[in-house]
Design a protein around this motif. Structure first.
Motif, PDB file in Angstrom:
ATOM      1  N   ILE A 167       0.865  -1.182   0.000  1.00  9.47           N
ATOM      2  CA  ILE A 167       0.000   0.000   0.000  1.00  9.47           C
ATOM      3  C   ILE A 167       0.899   1.229   0.000  1.00  9.47           C
ATOM      4  CG2 ILE A 167      -1.856   1.212   1.201  1.00  9.47           C
ATOM      5  CD1 ILE A 167      -2.380  -1.455   2.701  1.00  9.47           C
ATOM      6  N   ASP A 168       0.719   2.109  -0.983  1.00 10.19           N
ATOM      7  CA  ASP A 168       1.493   3.344  -1.017  1.00 10.19           C
ATOM      8  C   ASP A 168       0.628   4.473  -1.546  1.00 10.19           C
ATOM      9  OD1 ASP A 168       1.349   2.982  -3.773  1.00 10.19           O
ATOM     10  OD2 ASP A 168       3.361   2.124  -3.919  1.00 10.19           O
ATOM     11  N   GLU A 169       1.262   5.591  -1.825  1.00 12.78           N
ATOM     12  CA  GLU A 169       0.497   6.761  -2.269  1.00 12.78           C
ATOM     13  C   GLU A 169      -0.074   6.588  -3.664  1.00 12.78           C
ATOM     14  OE1 GLU A 169       4.753   7.319  -3.441  1.00 12.78           O
ATOM     15  OE2 GLU A 169       3.652   6.665  -1.653  1.00 12.78           O
ATOM     16  N   GLN A 170       0.425   5.625  -4.431  1.00  6.42           N
ATOM     17  CA  GLN A 170      -0.070   5.391  -5.778  1.00  6.42           C
ATOM     18  C   GLN A 170      -1.304   4.500  -5.809  1.00  6.42           C
ATOM     19  OE1 GLN A 170       1.288   7.064  -8.254  1.00  6.42           O
ATOM     20  NE2 GLN A 170       2.790   7.928  -6.825  1.00  6.42           N
ATOM     21  N   GLY A 171      -1.360   3.526  -4.907  1.00  6.51           N
ATOM     22  CA  GLY A 171      -2.474   2.584  -4.891  1.00  6.51           C
ATOM     23  C   GLY A 171      -2.112   1.363  -4.070  1.00  6.51           C
ATOM     24  N   PHE A 172      -2.619   0.228  -4.468  1.00  5.82           N
ATOM     25  CA  PHE A 172      -2.348  -1.005  -3.738  1.00  5.82           C
ATOM     26  C   PHE A 172      -2.041  -2.128  -4.718  1.00  5.82           C
ATOM     27  CE2 PHE A 172      -6.881  -1.244  -4.679  1.00  5.82           C
ATOM     28  CZ  PHE A 172      -7.039  -2.546  -5.124  1.00  5.82           C
ATOM     29  N   GLU A 173      -1.384  -3.156  -4.206  1.00  8.86           N
ATOM     30  CA  GLU A 173      -1.105  -4.352  -4.987  1.00  8.86           C
ATOM     31  C   GLU A 173      -1.122  -5.559  -4.054  1.00  8.86           C
ATOM     32  OE1 GLU A 173       2.189  -6.175  -8.159  1.00  8.86           O
ATOM     33  OE2 GLU A 173       2.534  -4.235  -7.171  1.00  8.86           O
ATOM     34  N   LEU A 174      -1.900  -6.558  -4.400  1.00  9.19           N
ATOM     35  CA  LEU A 174      -1.994  -7.790  -3.624  1.00  9.19           C
ATOM     36  C   LEU A 174      -1.512  -8.939  -4.485  1.00  9.19           C
ATOM     37  CD1 LEU A 174      -2.904  -9.430  -1.149  1.00  9.19           C
ATOM     38  CD2 LEU A 174      -5.189  -9.540  -2.170  1.00  9.19           C
ATOM     39  N   ARG A 175      -0.485  -9.641  -3.999  1.00  8.35           N
ATOM     40  CA  ARG A 175       0.075 -10.767  -4.732  1.00  8.35           C
ATOM     41  C   ARG A 175       0.193 -11.985  -3.831  1.00  8.35           C
ATOM     42  NH1 ARG A 175       3.032 -10.015  -9.489  1.00  8.35           N
ATOM     43  NH2 ARG A 175       3.187  -7.853 -10.209  1.00  8.35           N
ATOM     44  N   SER A 176       0.169 -13.147  -4.425  1.00 13.67           N
ATOM     45  CA  SER A 176       0.508 -14.397  -3.753  1.00 13.67           C
ATOM     46  C   SER A 176       0.475 -15.501  -4.789  1.00 13.67           C
ATOM     47  CB  SER A 176      -0.468 -14.715  -2.608  1.00 13.67           C
ATOM     48  OG  SER A 176      -1.714 -15.148  -3.098  1.00 13.67           O
ATOM     49  N   LEU A 177       1.069 -16.633  -4.450  1.00 14.25           N
ATOM     50  CA  LEU A 177       0.985 -17.791  -5.324  1.00 14.25           C
ATOM     51  C   LEU A 177      -0.456 -18.287  -5.344  1.00 14.25           C
ATOM     52  CD1 LEU A 177       4.203 -19.728  -4.264  1.00 14.25           C
ATOM     53  CD2 LEU A 177       3.891 -18.245  -6.251  1.00 14.25           C
ATOM     54  N   ALA A 178      -0.885 -18.861  -6.454  1.00 19.11           N
ATOM     55  CA  ALA A 178      -2.238 -19.408  -6.619  1.00 19.11           C
ATOM     56  C   ALA A 178      -3.304 -18.330  -6.495  1.00 19.11           C
ATOM     57  CB  ALA A 178      -2.510 -20.532  -5.611  1.00 19.11           C
ATOM     58  N   ARG A 179      -2.956 -17.099  -6.829  1.00 18.40           N
ATOM     59  CA  ARG A 179      -3.924 -16.002  -6.785  1.00 18.40           C
ATOM     60  C   ARG A 179      -3.639 -15.044  -7.936  1.00 18.40           C
ATOM     61  NH1 ARG A 179      -6.454 -12.923  -2.512  1.00 18.40           N
ATOM     62  NH2 ARG A 179      -5.278 -14.053  -0.917  1.00 18.40           N
ATOM     63  N   ARG A 180      -4.709 -14.528  -8.512  1.00 21.29           N
ATOM     64  CA  ARG A 180      -4.544 -13.501  -9.541  1.00 21.29           C
ATOM     65  C   ARG A 180      -4.158 -12.185  -8.868  1.00 21.29           C
ATOM     66  NH1 ARG A 180      -8.051  -9.727 -11.455  1.00 21.29           N
ATOM     67  NH2 ARG A 180      -9.769 -10.671 -10.270  1.00 21.29           N
ATOM     68  N   THR A 181      -3.124 -11.557  -9.377  1.00 22.18           N
ATOM     69  CA  THR A 181      -2.651 -10.303  -8.788  1.00 22.18           C
ATOM     70  C   THR A 181      -3.715  -9.225  -8.907  1.00 22.18           C
ATOM     71  OG1 THR A 181      -0.345 -10.811  -9.302  1.00 22.18           O
ATOM     72  CG2 THR A 181      -0.897  -8.502  -8.923  1.00 22.18           C
ATOM     73  N   ARG A 182      -3.916  -8.508  -7.813  1.00 24.28           N
ATOM     74  CA  ARG A 182      -4.852  -7.388  -7.801  1.00 24.28           C
ATOM     75  C   ARG A 182      -4.052  -6.104  -7.604  1.00 24.28           C
ATOM     76  NH1 ARG A 182      -9.543  -9.715  -3.682  1.00 24.28           N
ATOM     77  NH2 ARG A 182      -9.946 -11.656  -4.813  1.00 24.28           N
ATOM     78  N   LYS A 183      -4.170  -5.205  -8.551  1.00 24.43           N
ATOM     79  CA  LYS A 183      -3.417  -3.960  -8.501  1.00 24.43           C
ATOM     80  C   LYS A 183      -4.270  -2.836  -9.054  1.00 24.43           C
ATOM     81  CE  LYS A 183       0.989  -1.938  -9.988  1.00 24.43           C
ATOM     82  NZ  LYS A 183       2.258  -2.185 -10.731  1.00 24.43           N
ATOM     83  N   ALA A 184      -4.284  -1.710  -8.355  1.00 23.30           N
ATOM     84  CA  ALA A 184      -5.086  -0.573  -8.809  1.00 23.30           C
ATOM     85  C   ALA A 184      -4.568   0.700  -8.159  1.00 23.30           C
ATOM     86  CB  ALA A 184      -6.563  -0.770  -8.466  1.00 23.30           C
ATOM     87  N   GLY A 185      -4.798   1.810  -8.832  1.00 22.73           N
ATOM     88  CA  GLY A 185      -4.458   3.112  -8.280  1.00 22.73           C
ATOM     89  C   GLY A 185      -5.632   3.669  -7.500  1.00 22.73           C
ATOM     90  N   TRP A 186      -5.356   4.671  -6.653  1.00 30.70           N
ATOM     91  CA  TRP A 186      -6.430   5.230  -5.833  1.00 30.70           C
ATOM     92  C   TRP A 186      -7.485   5.938  -6.683  1.00 30.70           C
ATOM     93  CZ3 TRP A 186      -6.901   3.104  -1.509  1.00 30.70           C
ATOM     94  CH2 TRP A 186      -5.805   2.704  -0.755  1.00 30.70           C
ATOM     95  N   ASP A 187      -7.109   6.376  -7.901  1.00 26.34           N
ATOM     96  CA  ASP A 187      -8.088   7.017  -8.769  1.00 26.34           C
ATOM     97  C   ASP A 187      -9.112   6.024  -9.311  1.00 26.34           C
ATOM     98  OD1 ASP A 187      -6.136   5.713 -10.237  1.00 26.34           O
ATOM     99  OD2 ASP A 187      -6.291   7.097 -11.939  1.00 26.34           O
ATOM    100  N   GLU A 188      -8.838   4.714  -9.166  1.00 30.10           N
ATOM    101  CA  GLU A 188      -9.774   3.689  -9.607  1.00 30.10           C
ATOM    102  C   GLU A 188     -10.719   3.248  -8.491  1.00 30.10           C
ATOM    103  OE1 GLU A 188      -7.877   0.513 -12.038  1.00 30.10           O
ATOM    104  OE2 GLU A 188      -6.011   1.592 -11.582  1.00 30.10           O
ATOM    105  N   VAL A 189     -10.445   3.676  -7.267  1.00 31.68           N
ATOM    106  CA  VAL A 189     -11.267   3.293  -6.115  1.00 31.68           C
ATOM    107  C   VAL A 189     -12.388   4.317  -5.938  1.00 31.68           C
ATOM    108  CG1 VAL A 189     -11.293   2.805  -3.638  1.00 31.68           C
ATOM    109  CG2 VAL A 189      -9.269   2.235  -5.012  1.00 31.68           C
ATOM    110  N   GLY A 190     -13.625   3.828  -5.923  1.00 32.46           N
ATOM    111  CA  GLY A 190     -14.753   4.734  -5.793  1.00 32.46           C
ATOM    112  C   GLY A 190     -15.167   4.990  -4.361  1.00 32.46           C
TER     113      GLY A 190
END
Length: 233
Positions: free
Chosen positions: A95-118
């Protein structure tokens, strides 16, 4: 239930570094213990039947479908349990000022900027009734869940205090507030009310944990009965 939007606040400078969060030690130990229970303890009859009778030498194994089914189901349990354990144990959330990124094995990576969060929903206490989740005590300062939704209301990320800790939730709220994302704080709510306010916030497992446990119990009972009927002891 108390719900209120969090007013946007800004700061002249930010001394919080980019942070990466992983599962706490309790989650790691609990995940490993659950893996052993699902693969070994609940499958004990299958294992002792297979090993005790040296069924790997049986001519029907891998040639007769009915005779092989108990083994195939055990392999399926072992594979699924391993994937779930890998997914939990290797998870890391940045989690940083740009957005978030969630990663792990056996999981699809989730990444988005804060401008995409409603919208962000921070729920202090979700009343799920008598469920396994209620037995996992979260810190008193933590939220039961912090949910990031896109402008259409679809869930982008769920930051659980039980899986990532309250510091990850604090950082999520801090960065979202800094980016001007609307934050709704809810003190207490039931799953039904939360689903009515934000239909996509909760996953199927979040909404029906007892049903999931029931299905697992039925599966293991059927598997053990089938093993006894086909292989015996």
């Amino acid at each position: 239930m108390i719900s209120s939007p969090d007013a946007m606040r800004s700061s002249d400078h930010d001394d919080r570094p980019t942070r990466t969060f992983g599962p706490p030690a309790g989650v790691v130990l609990g995940t490993l213990a659950a893996g052993v229970v699902f693969v070994v303890v609940l499958e004990f009859l299958v294992i002792i039947s297979f090993v005790g009778q040296r069924l790997w030498n049986h001519p029907a194994l891998l040639h007769d479908v009915v005779f092989t089914v108990p083994l195939l189901l055990w392999v399926l349990v072992a594979v699924v349990s391993s994937l779930v354990c890998l997914r939990v144990l290797t998870a890391w959330l940045q989690i940083d000022e740009q957005g978030f990124e969630l990663r792990s094995l056996a999981r699809r990576t989730r990444k988005a900027g804060w401008d995409e969060v409603g919208r962000v929903i921070a729920v202090r206490d979700i009343d799920r009734g008598a469920t396994p989740a209620e037995m996992l005590d979260a810190p008193a300062t933590a939220y039961d869940g912090v949910y990031l939704l896109d402008p259409a209301g679809h869930r982008m990320l769920a930051v659980s205090s039980r899986f990532f800790g309250p510091r990850a939730q604090d950082m999520t709220l801090h960065r979202a507030r800094e980016a001007g994302v609307r934050i709704d704080h809810i003190d207490a709510i039931t799953t039904a009310d939360l689903r009515s306010q934000a239909p996509q916030a909760l996953s199927f497992m979040d909404r029906h944990p007892n049903l999931l446990l029931l299905l697992l119990a039925v599966f293991y009972i059927v598997h053990n009965v089938l093993t006894f009927a086909v292989w015996g002891l």
